[in-house]
Design an enzyme around this catalytic site. Structure first.
Site, PDB file in Angstrom:
ATOM      1  N   LYS B 109       0.845  -1.186   0.000  1.00 49.17           N
ATOM      2  CA  LYS B 109       0.000   0.000   0.000  1.00 49.17           C
ATOM      3  C   LYS B 109       0.886   1.244   0.000  1.00 49.17           C
ATOM      4  O   LYS B 109       1.922   1.271   0.623  1.00 49.17           O
ATOM      5  CB  LYS B 109      -0.848  -0.022   1.271  1.00 49.17           C
ATOM      6  CG  LYS B 109      -2.130   0.745   1.203  1.00 49.17           C
ATOM      7  CD  LYS B 109      -2.947   0.422   2.460  1.00 49.17           C
ATOM      8  CE  LYS B 109      -3.909   1.541   2.785  1.00 49.17           C
ATOM      9  NZ  LYS B 109      -4.973   1.673   1.784  1.00 49.17           N
ATOM     10  N   PHE B 385       6.946  15.332  13.699  1.00 50.40           N
ATOM     11  CA  PHE B 385       5.909  14.329  13.989  1.00 50.40           C
ATOM     12  C   PHE B 385       5.289  14.683  15.335  1.00 50.40           C
ATOM     13  O   PHE B 385       5.943  15.276  16.201  1.00 50.40           O
ATOM     14  CB  PHE B 385       6.508  12.923  14.041  1.00 50.40           C
ATOM     15  CG  PHE B 385       6.668  12.294  12.676  1.00 50.40           C
ATOM     16  CD1 PHE B 385       7.489  12.857  11.717  1.00 50.40           C
ATOM     17  CD2 PHE B 385       5.985  11.126  12.354  1.00 50.40           C
ATOM     18  CE1 PHE B 385       7.635  12.276  10.460  1.00 50.40           C
ATOM     19  CE2 PHE B 385       6.137  10.538  11.110  1.00 50.40           C
ATOM     20  CZ  PHE B 385       6.953  11.114  10.161  1.00 50.40           C
TER      21      PHE B 385
END
Lengths: 560, 560
Positions: B109, B385
């Protein structure tokens, strides 16, 4: 055609192309519904093409031909010429053609976008990548191939019999080395060695489905229905079980939209899809034809090979399945080709030979009879060549008259629509007379073998069909498995009504041997194969590719 | 990134795309020089791209990264974010990215068009067929393959040693079954059985050439220079001798034009070409970069893998050959990835660990040192992040300062250009200071083995290079054959400076083994292969393809 005229490529380059928006406007497609590929190609949006149901259908006209010979018939040029002719006499007309295959362009010289003053442009694009449809089909097909081997690699939960994988791979190229291969050599990490092979992209069942599907939902369903392998107990493994149908549909989503281009006379043309005319049905996409019928009053389309193969499949497969009701058929004939059908050698075609022509007319006559069996009125288009004599043309017209149809001399190659105005008017007269009452040759509910027999006897005029027990048993098994309602698609030489390419004219007293049958469960037909069918061509000793190049002006040379 | 934000695909679908004409207008490309592929993609005409020489070049900025880890670095998002940031602070800026490969999209993916609020759109198109460039490369590559076998089939006038054909075939798909095959089985008509195999399209030398060629003439010359096989006497057989270079150039003619798309913030982006970053140089096309430099004041581009591989090849191969002079380098780092380089396991990355971060900074430090060796000033972009702590960020910035470079926290994933405005200003300051003095790492005129040694010692910090006599002799032969001036392209794991992917950080005390060398005579480099290089990936146990499909609204699901 010994008269001095410009070459096809010279004519195409000299053409004054109009912006594709202008072409679209001629059939009222709004600019916002065009997905452009540069200035002269566009796809029509799904939102637009899918919302035309309330509009009435135009008249569908099929262009087919006598049995082909090396003399050339000119089916595509006649299709283009007739479309231009209809526009010339004031009708709103479109043409629908197949897309040329990229691979063969690099083998034998010759593109596939018409010729002379009856061409579709831009010619180079059409013969190269065009809008990428065939590349999308190649990618979708080979994704499934990879998923089959990958499934086996990771444990083969579906219990595929690795000796019975029937799904091959495809490439849009002539490459004989790929016909028969062994894959997965090199050890554990590369899988289980297996016999495998490649076909050319146009031979893919995905291509056939692409051309028969009526929507993306229908496309996905048909892709899922494809049989890719069998288990040891002979039960089929479907594409759907590999879960490849969704991703394949995604890969084909844009490709499914019809491609709009123009003729040299700036009339609109859809060029979309291109399945083989032997192991598949050989017509452009249902999506294009159905959309064109909503946009135009007259839609002229063609089918592959001669009428025995092309028209029969167009009627019995495409029209039956898509609910199309053709209104007229144009059978293209040439004096040259009929003389060859009458026994004249190619080198002698330049000499007047009325007797040979008359003998060859038997071939034309049988095609006329055949077409009438589908309930559609016919007209003969005589594609004129420079060396045709008046006596030959008159003899041909007299013959056609004796069969109850008109035969009209067409000069579109030399003169464009001026050369087809008479044919166009005749086609309009036929359509307006409303005499067509299309019906397929056979009913869906008869047996598969009986369908083959019906085509063999009614169309080819064979005395009988020969098939061994294995073939007959296979057909019976498919009937029991629920495939008995499918139409059949005969793969046979296009050069003769028989399976012997040398038997020209209108032979009688032969049997049709069915060597093998194949099930195209997704496309929705059973293929009956007579003799050898080549699904991966090779390149000739001197491929056209060797001389194809860009010249100093950046133009493509050698492609045509 | 545990905060609740929209998914990449949700953000991309919600984007308000501008017509591609509007995007082109931002860098003054006239509408008539666009070759549109629908409303949001276009190629820039050759006539326009080829007539910009009189314009000055903008500033070229390379985005590279620390050694990659499973934690993710975000090189592409930073490239997109920086481009948007430069536009935000009033600069005329473009980005240049590689095209994603179709095949891998159906395996693991994950697309390749950025992420969060730093994406290039239309995302689905970019990850599927896009403008067909890779399909064109596949077709050109395989045409040559077919012409080689066809040449042998028809008599082998070039006296090719069929055991020494080095030209394989390619497909843009992950299909392990095709890695090693036998072709031409089935008898006389199918040719001579031979060992053969397929690579993925991005691994094709045609792809590398496509990305390095400066014109169609240069393209054809390079294609002709490719070595496809050897004779018994070991003399090379060139593509030119098969006369395939002309037709291959024709197939690539349109593909060579740069593809224009846009970022989520409607800034212009070229996405063009995508060679492997191991056996090739791993950057977008020279055509796109050179055109962008004429159109914009700032051009931000990226190179594959970490700076040891990507930046080195960008400098020593692409910039050297294309005459590019980069003005600044952005090294992307994340707290997470540096902690992994410092020994933290992936599952523990959510826990603050300043010591591990400091240990991992050695990896960043070495990349900073390396980049300086090319004479180009650097800045570190800390791709933020959600779980990064203030203490970690401060430690990272302090480390960078100790190495003489700034490290700027970037929040483009969450905030788009607002999150990169500071980085953008820093990049402008660096460029305006004019401190860059780009030079390749090594001179062209040293020996091929010495070039490998220079990279190994100066960039990877190996003590020595190990290569057996066969490899050294091969390099000597190529030098004698006139290829000694070529740069080298090392194929090595991207996860470590060494050839052991588990050795993170900044290892010392190792040797670099060169297992094999290959000559890419058309692309113009010698490949030095350390360890196994996979040129045809396989699909995972559960391929992404199984869940990719159209949903009820006709949108693509499962692709990202």
């Amino acid at each position: 055609m010994s008269i001095k005229v410009a070459s096809d490529i010279e004519i195409a380059r000299a053409a004054a192309l109009e912006p594709i928006e202008t072409i679209a406007g001629k059939v009222s497609i709004p600019e916002k519904h065009l997905f452009r590929y540069g200035p002269h190609k566009a796809k029509v949006s799904a939102a637009y093409a899918g919302n035309l149901d309330s509009k009435p259908d135009g008249n569908l006209v099929l262009v087919t031909a006598i049995s082909p010979t090396p003399a050339g018939e000119g089916k595509t040029t006649t299709t283009v010429g007739l479309g231009d002719g209809l526009n010339r006499i004031g009708k709103r007309a479109m043409i629908c053609l197949r897309e040329p295959s990229l691979g063969p362009c690099f083998g034998m010289k010759g593109g596939a976008a018409g010729g002379g003053y009856a061409q579709v442009v831009p010619m180079e694009d059409l013969n190269l990548h065009f809008t990428g449809d065939f590349h999308a089909i190649t990618a979708a097909h080979n994704l499934l191939s990879a998923m089959i081997d990958n499934h086996i690699y990771w444990g083969n939960a579906l219990d595929i019999d690795t000796r019975r994988i029937v799904w091959r791979r495809v490439l849009d190229i002539n490459d004989r080395a790929l016909r028969e291969t062994v894959t997965s050599l090199g050890g554990v990490a590369n899988g289980y060695p297996a016999l495998a092979g490649f076909d050319i992209t146009v031979a893919s069942e995905v291509m056939a489905i692409f051309c028969l599907a009526t929507s993306l939902d229908d496309l996905r369903k048909r892709l899922g229905d494809m049989i890719v392998a069998y288990r040891r107990d002979r039960s089929p493994v479907y594409c759907r079980e590999l879960k490849a149908d969704g991703a394949m549909t995604v890969l084909l989503k844009d490709a499914m939209l019809p491609n709009l281009v123009q003729t040299l006379e700036n009339n609109p043309a859809f060029v979309h899809g291109g399945p083989f005319a032997n192991i598949a049905h050989g017509c452009n996409s249902v999506m294009a034809t159905k959309t064109a019928l909503k946009l135009a009053d007259y839609v002229v389309t063609e089918a592959g090979f001669g009428a025995d193969l092309g028209a029969e499949k167009f009627f019995d497969i495409k029209c039956r399945k898509a609910g199309l009701k053709p209104k007229a058929v144009v059978i293209v004939a040439t004096v040259r080709a009929l003389k060859m059908n009458g026994g004249v050698k190619k080198d002698d075609l330049g000499v007047e030979n009325v007797e040979a022509l008359k003998a060859g007319c038997a071939n034309l006559g049988r095609h006329i009879e055949n077409v009438k069996k589908f309930g559609v009125p016919a007209v003969v288009a005589i594609n004129h060549f420079a060396k045709d004599t008046d006596a030959e043309l008159e003899a041909l017209q007299a013959y056609a008259a004796s069969q109850g149809v008109s035969a009209i001399v067409c000069r579109h190659w030399e003169r464009g629509s001026e050369g087809t105005a008479e044919l166009a008017q005749k086609v309009v007269d036929i359509c307006e007379a409303g005499e067509a009452d299309f019906k397929p040759l056979y009913r869906e509910d008869i047996g598969l073998f009986e369908k083959i027999e019906t085509i063999a006897k009614e169309i080819y005029r064979a005395d009988s069909v020969k098939a061994d027990a294995k073939v007959r048993d296979q057909l019976t098994q498919w009937e029991e498995a629920g495939y008995g309602h499918l139409p059949v698609c005969i793969a046979k030489t296009q050069y003769s009504f028989t399976t012997d390419p040398n038997k020209r004219g209108a032979p009688v007293g032969f049997e049709l041997p069915i060597r093998e049958v194949r099930l195209s469960a997704g496309a929705g037909f059973v293929v009956g194969i007579c003799g050898e069918i080549m699904t991966m061509p090779g390149l000739p000793r001197v491929p056209a590719a060797e001389t194809i190049q860009l010249n100093a002006e950046g133009q493509i040379e050698g492609l045509f």
